[in-house]
Write an enzyme that holds these catalytic residues in place. Structure first.
Site, short mmCIF file in Angstrom:
data_model
loop_
_atom_site.label_atom_id
_atom_site.label_comp_id
_atom_site.label_asym_id
_atom_site.label_seq_id
_atom_site.Cartn_x
_atom_site.Cartn_y
_atom_site.Cartn_z
N ASP A 74 -36.08 -74.33 97.01
CA ASP A 74 -35.34 -74.84 98.39
C ASP A 74 -36.46 -74.88 99.36
OD1 ASP A 74 -33.05 -75.22 97.18
OD2 ASP A 74 -31.89 -73.95 98.61
N HIS A 215 -23.69 -66.61 97.59
CA HIS A 215 -23.74 -67.20 96.15
C HIS A 215 -23.38 -66.42 95.09
CE1 HIS A 215 -24.96 -70.92 98.31
NE2 HIS A 215 -26.10 -70.62 98.39
N ASP A 242 -30.05 -67.27 97.73
CA ASP A 242 -29.21 -66.59 98.72
C ASP A 242 -30.10 -66.35 99.86
OD1 ASP A 242 -26.56 -66.37 98.60
OD2 ASP A 242 -26.58 -64.96 97.03
#
Ligand SMILES: *[C@@H]1O[C@H](CO)[C@@H](O)[C@H](O)[C@H]1NC(C)=O
Ligand SMILES: *[C@@H]1O[C@H](CO)[C@@H](O)[C@H](O)[C@H]1NC(C)=O
Length: 320
Positions: A74, A215, A242
């Site tokens: 990410d 999550h 997370d």
């Protein structure tokens, strides 16, 4: 004449599918140690404390004289990069992690948000011309003699992205069909683990195997990835996804599950129970450091003021 051609074709396809993971060598220090930082879930042009985390990474990175940085994915919010020309690369990476100590290789995997943009752009050598630190490959091995790091592309494992009810689109070029891709990644990983002679085996993926935050555990990884890690004596699994910092230890193996996914937006206010042992959980921003010698591992988690929130040392029993 048709049959031999068909056999040859199958042979070539098989060879292409069961390719070895790309392997990069990274020398450890002269004293036999290796030091690195781990950050995940960060690219927001400095917002949500990304810049504060970056600054402290620079300070800790200098103190520890780090050899490299691991990004657990990410990398660019909200939807990865639009292409190799996307200025978000500089605005969220080059212009943020400016400290001299962070001018080391960044070994990087893709997260699910990266797959929502042009996933291939992040893998492109063009970005390395913009910033030579950037080393992003879907699945690969970094070999540092005292430790081997196995980077695994976990996003395709997660079934819900293939039928996303929110209609997010994912860049599955080179990934589809899922089952074949997953089987190849797992086979390549297993081969690489078998070949590894390093005292420390560390696997890195974007998604958590174990997590107590929003999550939670990733079922697909519990099912497909975890048995391989346990069978091959992997010491540490590192992930992001997370947006928090976590240390969970396995109850039936030596595996330590470490989440470093707190590079920017955090504070989800969720904490759920876990079947394994939760050693540490922090819901805010920060990052992690790791120092390895052939005999010992030490890790620490830091908050936005550089304060140590949790640390852990582990001596490797001789004979490993
Ligand atoms: C930035 O970090 C501080 C200290 O942990 C926290 O109080 C604040 O809420 C954070 N800001 C954001 C936008 O998360
Ligand atoms: C997703 O797309 C389908 C088909 O185009 C549509 O019926 C549905 O309402 C969309 N869902 C959302 C959350 O936008």
């Amino acid at each position: 004449m048709a049959a031999p051609v068909a056999i040859l074709l199958v042979g070539i396809l098989f060879a292409a599918a069961a390719a070895e993971l790309p392997r990069l060598d990274h020398a450890h220090k002269g004293d036999g140690s290796l030091t690195l930082l781990v950050v995940g879930d960060w690219g927001r042009r400095g917002a949500f404390n990304q810049s504060m985390v970056a600054k402290q990474m620079g300070i800790v990175g200098e103190k520890m004289d780090i050899d490299f940085v691991i990004s657990t994915g990410d990398n660019f919010y909200n939807n990865g990069l639009t292409g190799v020309e996307d200025k978000a690369f500089e605005e969220s990476f080059s212009n943020i992690y400016t400290a001299k100590s962070l001018h080391k290789p960044w070994y990087t995997v893709l997260g699910n948000h990266d797959y929502r943009g042009d996933a291939l752009a992040q893998l492109s050598p063009v970005l390395r011309k913009v910033d030579s630190r950037w080393i992003c490959i879907k699945s690969f091995v970094v070999s540092a003699e005292i430790a081997d790091f196995f980077f695994v592309d976990t996003t395709p494992f997660v079934l819900k992205y293939w039928t996303d009810p929110k209609n997010n689109t994912y860049d599955w070029r080179g990934v589809y069909p899922r089952e074949t891709y997953m089987a190849n990644v797992l086979k390549d990983l297993e081969d690489a683990l078998k070949q590894s002679k390093a005292p420390w085996k560390i696997v890195v993926g974007h998604h958590a195997i174990r997590s107590v935050s929003e999550h939670g555990d990733t079922q697909e990884l519990l099912q497909h990835l975890l048995p391989i890690l346990k069978a091959h004596g992997v010491d540490i699994y590192l992930n992001g996804h997370d947006p928090c910092l976590e240390h969970i230890s396995s109850r039936d193996s030596k595996l330590q599950y470490l989440t470093s996914g707190a590079g920017s937006k955090a504070w989800r206010g969720v904490q759920t129970p876990n079947a394994d042992k939760v050693e540490f959980f922090y819901d805010g921003q920060g990052f992690m450091s790791l120092r390895l010698t052939s005999a010992e591992a030490s890790l620490a988690f830091y908050g936005v003021a550089g304060e140590v929130l949790h640390s852990w040392q582990h001596a490797k029993p001789s004979g490993y």
